[in-house]
Design a protein around this motif. Structure first.
Motif, short mmCIF file in Angstrom:
data_model
loop_
_atom_site.label_atom_id
_atom_site.label_comp_id
_atom_site.label_asym_id
_atom_site.label_seq_id
_atom_site.Cartn_x
_atom_site.Cartn_y
_atom_site.Cartn_z
N ALA A 1 71.83 -65.04 65.00
CA ALA A 1 73.15 -65.61 63.81
C ALA A 1 73.92 -66.43 64.01
O ALA A 1 73.29 -67.42 65.10
CB ALA A 1 74.77 -64.81 64.16
N THR B 1 75.98 -68.92 61.88
CA THR B 1 77.26 -68.73 61.49
C THR B 1 78.16 -68.06 61.95
O THR B 1 77.85 -67.22 62.79
CB THR B 1 77.78 -69.09 60.39
N LYS B 2 78.73 -68.66 62.30
CA LYS B 2 80.42 -67.52 62.73
C LYS B 2 80.58 -66.01 62.56
O LYS B 2 81.22 -64.59 62.92
CB LYS B 2 82.19 -68.25 63.07
N GLU B 3 80.77 -65.96 60.53
CA GLU B 3 80.81 -64.96 59.91
C GLU B 3 79.47 -63.62 60.25
O GLU B 3 80.23 -63.25 60.35
CB GLU B 3 80.88 -65.33 58.32
N GLU B 4 78.35 -64.69 60.72
CA GLU B 4 77.17 -63.48 60.58
C GLU B 4 77.49 -63.11 62.52
O GLU B 4 76.38 -61.89 62.98
CB GLU B 4 75.51 -64.25 60.73
N LEU B 5 77.96 -63.93 63.21
CA LEU B 5 78.39 -63.23 64.62
C LEU B 5 79.35 -62.52 64.63
O LEU B 5 78.54 -61.40 65.40
CB LEU B 5 78.84 -64.77 65.18
N GLN B 6 80.01 -62.28 63.77
CA GLN B 6 81.12 -61.27 63.82
C GLN B 6 80.24 -59.99 63.22
O GLN B 6 81.19 -58.85 63.70
CB GLN B 6 82.74 -61.83 62.71
N THR B 7 79.71 -59.62 61.63
CA THR B 7 79.64 -59.30 61.57
C THR B 7 78.01 -58.82 61.86
O THR B 7 77.51 -57.54 61.00
CB THR B 7 79.43 -58.80 60.10
N ASN B 8 77.63 -59.04 62.67
CA ASN B 8 76.25 -59.38 63.05
C ASN B 8 75.12 -59.05 62.46
O ASN B 8 74.38 -58.23 61.59
CB ASN B 8 76.26 -57.60 64.29
N THR B 9 74.94 -59.93 61.73
CA THR B 9 73.85 -59.89 60.57
C THR B 9 72.55 -61.04 61.20
O THR B 9 73.14 -62.14 61.94
CB THR B 9 74.86 -59.76 59.33
#
Length: 138
Positions: free
Chosen positions: A44, A46-54
């Motif tokens: 990931a 970005t932080k959003e990708e890290l939170q959603t595991n994308t």
């Protein structure tokens, strides 16, 4: 000449990144390729990708469809990425396949596989299978 669609490593240490390439199966992983059709980053950014595991996948869908139509064989990872992109059908659960194969070999019914099981029932199954193993080894 067997053409494969596979991943070629282009990242650095602790930051993996892969090119999705079309290459002959005999050529080295990071060597020569016929065409690069995408990028795959399993980490990931970005932080959003890290939170959603994308994970990031950039893919030329038209070229991917072309190569699949001409008979290029994707590796397991690329097959899964193509399935997520809608190019190929989603593969079945390989763990369930393995469980069914073992059940058929041992003569157990496969109807109950893949269904939730209680903790007590699992412990009971483990006790019976470990008891059978100790009896057969003597």
């Amino acid at each position: 000449m067997v053409v494969r669609i596979r991943l070629a490593s282009v990242g650095r240490r602790n930051h993996p990144m892969y090119k999705i390439v079309v290459a002959d199966s005999h050529w080295p992983r990071d060597g020569k390729h016929l065409e690069a059709i995408g990028l795959y980053s399993p980490i990931a950014a970005t932080k959003e990708e890290l939170q959603t595991n994308t994970k990031r996948v950039l893919l030329d869908v038209e070229r991917a469809k072309y190569w699949v139509a001409t008979g290029a064989q994707p590796t397991k990872t690329v097959f899964y990425l193509f399935a997520l992109a809608g190019i190929l059908p989603m593969p079945p659960n390989p763990v369930l396949w393995q469980q069914k194969a073992i059940a058929r070999y041992e003569g157990i019914g496969v109807d109950e596989l893949g269904k939730p099981i209680s903790k007590e029932a699992l412990q009971e199954q483990l006790k019976t299978t470990s008891g059978q193993d100790s009896n057969t080894s003597s």
